[in-house]
Design a protein around this motif. Structure first.
Motif, mmCIF file in Angstrom:
data_model
loop_
_atom_site.group_PDB
_atom_site.id
_atom_site.type_symbol
_atom_site.label_atom_id
_atom_site.label_comp_id
_atom_site.label_asym_id
_atom_site.label_seq_id
_atom_site.Cartn_x
_atom_site.Cartn_y
_atom_site.Cartn_z
ATOM 1 N N VAL A 249 29.662 48.936 46.558
ATOM 2 C CA VAL A 249 31.007 48.397 46.344
ATOM 3 C C VAL A 249 30.920 46.952 45.849
ATOM 4 N N GLU A 250 30.099 46.158 46.515
ATOM 5 C CA GLU A 250 29.947 44.758 46.115
ATOM 6 C C GLU A 250 29.407 44.645 44.689
ATOM 7 N N GLN A 251 28.431 45.481 44.348
ATOM 8 C CA GLN A 251 27.867 45.462 42.994
ATOM 9 C C GLN A 251 28.935 45.804 41.960
ATOM 10 N N SER B 176 39.414 53.402 48.073
ATOM 11 C CA SER B 176 39.871 52.575 49.200
ATOM 12 C C SER B 176 39.283 53.100 50.509
ATOM 13 N N GLY B 177 38.774 52.162 51.323
ATOM 14 C CA GLY B 177 38.187 52.504 52.608
ATOM 15 C C GLY B 177 36.688 52.630 52.579
ATOM 16 N N GLY C 197 42.210 39.425 41.682
ATOM 17 C CA GLY C 197 43.166 39.879 42.695
ATOM 18 C C GLY C 197 42.504 40.507 43.903
ATOM 19 N N PHE C 198 41.199 40.480 43.976
ATOM 20 C CA PHE C 198 40.465 41.056 45.111
ATOM 21 C C PHE C 198 39.293 40.141 45.444
ATOM 22 N N THR C 199 38.715 40.350 46.615
ATOM 23 C CA THR C 199 37.556 39.574 47.050
ATOM 24 C C THR C 199 36.287 40.377 46.807
ATOM 25 N N THR D 224 39.041 47.733 48.877
ATOM 26 C CA THR D 224 40.377 47.656 49.446
ATOM 27 C C THR D 224 41.417 48.122 48.443
ATOM 28 N N SER D 225 42.679 48.095 48.871
ATOM 29 C CA SER D 225 43.779 48.453 47.959
ATOM 30 C C SER D 225 43.867 47.459 46.810
ATOM 31 N N ALA D 226 43.472 46.198 47.089
ATOM 32 C CA ALA D 226 43.467 45.197 46.019
ATOM 33 C C ALA D 226 42.410 45.546 44.971
ATOM 34 N N THR D 227 41.259 46.055 45.424
ATOM 35 C CA THR D 227 40.231 46.505 44.476
ATOM 36 C C THR D 227 40.774 47.664 43.641
#
Length: 384
Positions: free
Chosen positions: A152-154, A145-146, A166-168, A174-177
């Motif tokens: 990260v996107e990959q 997170s952070g 549950g995440f974008t 993020t915390s959702a990730t």
């Protein structure tokens, strides 16, 4: 005034303006007993005949009638392709060795020859899986997170493809990730930390095939110790060429592939990379380092490359190509006594010699041009 075709600059024309032959001392001499075959002059049986070649490239009066040729052919228009053949290796491409990023004991490894897809384990260290994901950017730092970035996107894109939501999917972890990662870790049977260590994932561009084992189960592994080697799953040909041959390997260029059983298929140049090869030197000498060009070739018909696990094949690269040019068999060329080449034209009026300019030689044929050379022209083929 420019020199006539087939003559050296400064040589006077060999006929007068009225078309009659000049005195014998100024006549060109044609040797019907010499032809160019496969790049070499071959001497045939037969005597010489004096032939005057006019400024327009046609023959003037001869000192003796030229004998009719034993066979004829025609001038044809076609694309002429000169290929250079190199040796390649049919397989799955150059293997990529995978080192363990973490110290530990190898407790399991995928077997040689098996394929591994996204989300599956390649091997296990201390009974913890090292998982394959798809992407071109290597894992190089912990993801938590952070953290933000392309890596990260990959990773998030892979997580989505594996069915976790549950995440974008973006460049922000993020915390959702982290929540989605915990669910993934639970399914893997590992500690649910919500963060991803770089030593627990391996990126490749797609499904991989295990090419070989670098360590046995029970071995201690760590950085610098290859656990296994992987390749892609597509059949392809790998050629290692000298730097001087780089002109042959344009990406996307068509090649021919001749298999060990003699069957021929076509392919395309894929990746072209410069590599450094080091080989052992002679006794007491330093290793020899060479720069090479490594080329991968994919088959136009993948099924044609099956049946051979690994094999040496011949790859024909295009060295030169001339589209829609006039050509004749190389054996139709006549070597003129004073230099250059000619053709023996055969028509209703008899035979005559015309000078020609030669271009590309390829596949037993040669590109020819000249004022008297037209498509469909009948020319002689000298006998043996």
């Amino acid at each position: 005034m420019s020199a006539p075709l087939g003559t050296d600059a400064g040589t006077a024309p060999v006929t007068g303006g009225d078309g009659t032959a000049d005195p014998p001392a100024r006549r060109r001499r044609w040797r019907p007993g010499t032809v160019l075959a496969a790049g070499a002059v071959v001497v045939l049986a037969g005597g010489g005949v004096a032939v005057g070649v006019a400024a327009d490239g046609s023959a003037g009066e001869s000192a003796g009638a030229a004998p009719p040729p034993p066979a004829t052919t025609t001038v044809t228009r076609q694309t002429l392709v000169d290929r250079e053949t190199k040796t390649g290796e049919l397989g799955y491409g150059t293997p990529r060795a995978l080192d363990s990023r973490d110290n530990g004991t190898l407790t399991w490894s995928a077997a040689t020859g098996t394929t591994v897809t996204r989300g599956r384990a390649l091997y296990r260290v201390d009974d913890t899986p090292v998982v394959l994901l798809y992407g071109s950017l290597p894992a190089y730092r912990p993801l938590r997170s952070g953290v933000s970035g392309r890596d990260v996107e990959q990773f998030e894109r892979n997580l989505t493809e594996l069915g976790y939501t549950g995440f974008t999917v973006d460049q922000d972890y993020t915390s959702a990730t982290a929540d989605a990662v915990r669910k993934w870790q639970e399914d893997l049977g590992v500690a649910e930390t919500g963060q991803v260590e770089p030593g627990r994932i391996v990126y490749a561009t797609g499904t991989v095939r295990v090419a070989s084992q670098g360590a046995e189960v029970g071995d201690a592994v760590g950085p610098g110790r290859a656990v296994l080697s992987i390749t892609g799953t597509a059949r392809l040909v790998t050629c290692t060429l000298d730097v001087d041959d780089q002109r042959l390997v344009r990406k996307g260029a068509e090649v021919t592939i001749t298999l060990p059983d003699g069957k021929r298929t076509t392919g395309r140049v894929g990746t072209v990379e410069t590599v450094i090869q080091t080989s052992a030197g002679a006794a007491g000498q330093d290793p020899v380092t060479e720069t090479k060009i490594e080329v991968s070739v994919t088959g136009d018909d993948p099924a044609a490359l099956t049946g051979f696990e690994q094999a040496a094949v011949d790859v024909g690269f295009v060295a030169a190509e001339r589209a829609a040019v006039l050509t004749v068999p190389v054996a139709a060329l006549l070597a003129l006594a004073e230099g250059g080449y000619g053709l023996q034209v055969v028509d209703d009026a008899g035979t005559r010699i015309v000078a020609v300019k030669t271009g590309l030689f390829a596949a037993g044929r040669v590109e020819v041009s000249g004022d008297a050379v037209v498509e469909g022209l009948t020319v002689g083929m000298p006998g043996d």
